[in-house]
Design a protein around this motif. Structure first.
Motif, PDB file in Angstrom:
ATOM      1  N   ALA A 264      57.508  51.967  28.171  1.00  0.00           N
ATOM      2  CA  ALA A 264      58.653  51.652  27.311  1.00  0.00           C
ATOM      3  C   ALA A 264      59.753  52.698  27.443  1.00  0.00           C
ATOM      4  CB  ALA A 264      58.198  51.532  25.864  1.00  0.00           C
ATOM      5  N   TRP A 265      59.395  53.975  27.587  1.00  0.00           N
ATOM      6  CA  TRP A 265      60.424  55.010  27.705  1.00  0.00           C
ATOM      7  C   TRP A 265      61.268  54.793  28.951  1.00  0.00           C
ATOM      8  CZ3 TRP A 265      60.576  57.865  32.075  1.00  0.00           C
ATOM      9  CH2 TRP A 265      59.403  58.031  32.818  1.00  0.00           C
ATOM     10  N   SER A 266      60.653  54.272  30.003  1.00  0.00           N
ATOM     11  CA  SER A 266      61.390  54.023  31.235  1.00  0.00           C
ATOM     12  C   SER A 266      62.355  52.851  31.078  1.00  0.00           C
ATOM     13  CB  SER A 266      60.405  53.755  32.369  1.00  0.00           C
ATOM     14  OG  SER A 266      61.079  53.478  33.566  1.00  0.00           O
ATOM     15  N   ILE A 267      61.948  51.838  30.334  1.00  0.00           N
ATOM     16  CA  ILE A 267      62.827  50.687  30.098  1.00  0.00           C
ATOM     17  C   ILE A 267      64.019  51.101  29.241  1.00  0.00           C
ATOM     18  CG2 ILE A 267      62.958  48.419  28.990  1.00  0.00           C
ATOM     19  CD1 ILE A 267      59.994  48.041  29.836  1.00  0.00           C
ATOM     20  N   VAL A 268      63.757  51.891  28.204  1.00  0.00           N
ATOM     21  CA  VAL A 268      64.845  52.373  27.347  1.00  0.00           C
ATOM     22  C   VAL A 268      65.792  53.255  28.150  1.00  0.00           C
ATOM     23  CG1 VAL A 268      65.367  53.846  25.363  1.00  0.00           C
ATOM     24  CG2 VAL A 268      63.516  52.169  25.221  1.00  0.00           C
ATOM     25  N   LEU A 269      65.246  54.139  28.982  1.00  0.00           N
ATOM     26  CA  LEU A 269      66.074  55.000  29.821  1.00  0.00           C
ATOM     27  C   LEU A 269      66.919  54.171  30.787  1.00  0.00           C
ATOM     28  CD1 LEU A 269      66.840  57.876  30.743  1.00  0.00           C
ATOM     29  CD2 LEU A 269      64.932  57.742  32.356  1.00  0.00           C
TER      30      LEU A 269
END
Length: 187
Positions: free
Chosen positions: A30-35
């Motif tokens: 999820a952190w990669s998608i938000v980034l």
């Protein structure tokens, strides 16, 4: 038929099936998608309203939109790639810090190419003794448990639905396959 075999082997490993095609998007954290979304939005802002001077000439707005979109898409894709590698490296029991450093530091995505060329195969667990095995093995080396169907004559891997061995032509139904393998091919 093979779906049941995949479900049996995946539940034996750790309860999750990360190798199936439907779950491949779960490998991106999820952190990669938000980034990626933030990087794309920042890129669009930078090229359309940021410190890059907005020329008032006719025809300059489409060029700013195109540059913002292409740059944002490239950087967002790279953020998703870094997120995928961060999860995949753990799944393959490789040193995560080293590979993340290589992927992030090497310019132009070369680190990601090196990672995909040198990554180790995924590991599965033997359903009988829980020994870690590479994905291509047919028998567990610790307990001789048959984890994948093989031909009874040439002992090469076959599909569970094959009636004849694709390598030697042997009639697979004559083999005395374990009941857990035979149950899926008979249905």
């Amino acid at each position: 038929m093979s779906r049941a075999w995949n479900n049996q082997t995946s539940h034996a490993s750790d309860g999750r099936d990360e190798n199936s095609e439907g779950d491949s998007l779960r490998m991106i954290p999820a952190w990669s998608i938000v980034l990626a979304v933030c990087v794309f939005a920042l890129s669009m802002w930078w090229f359309n309203h940021g410190p890059v001077p907005m020329h008032r000439r006719p025809g300059s707005l489409p060029m700013h939109l195109i540059m913002g979109y292409t740059t944002g898409t490239a950087l967002a894709s790279y953020a998703l790639l870094v997120g995928y590698v961060s999860r995949d490296v753990k799944r393959r029991n490789m040193p995560a810090a080293l590979w993340m450093l290589i992927v992030v530091i090497m310019p132009g995505g070369i680190g990601a190419v090196v990672y995909f060329l040198l990554r180790q195969p995924t590991l599965i667990r033997c359903p009988n003794c829980t020994t870690e095995l590479t994905a291509g093995v047919h028998f567990c080396p610790q307990c001789r448990f048959q984890v994948a169907p093989v031909c009874g004559q040439c002992f090469r891997g076959i599909q569970i639905t094959d009636a004849y061995c694709p390598q030697c032509g042997h009639d697979v139904s004559e083999d005395h396959a374990p009941a857990r393998l035979r149950a899926y091919s008979d249905s």
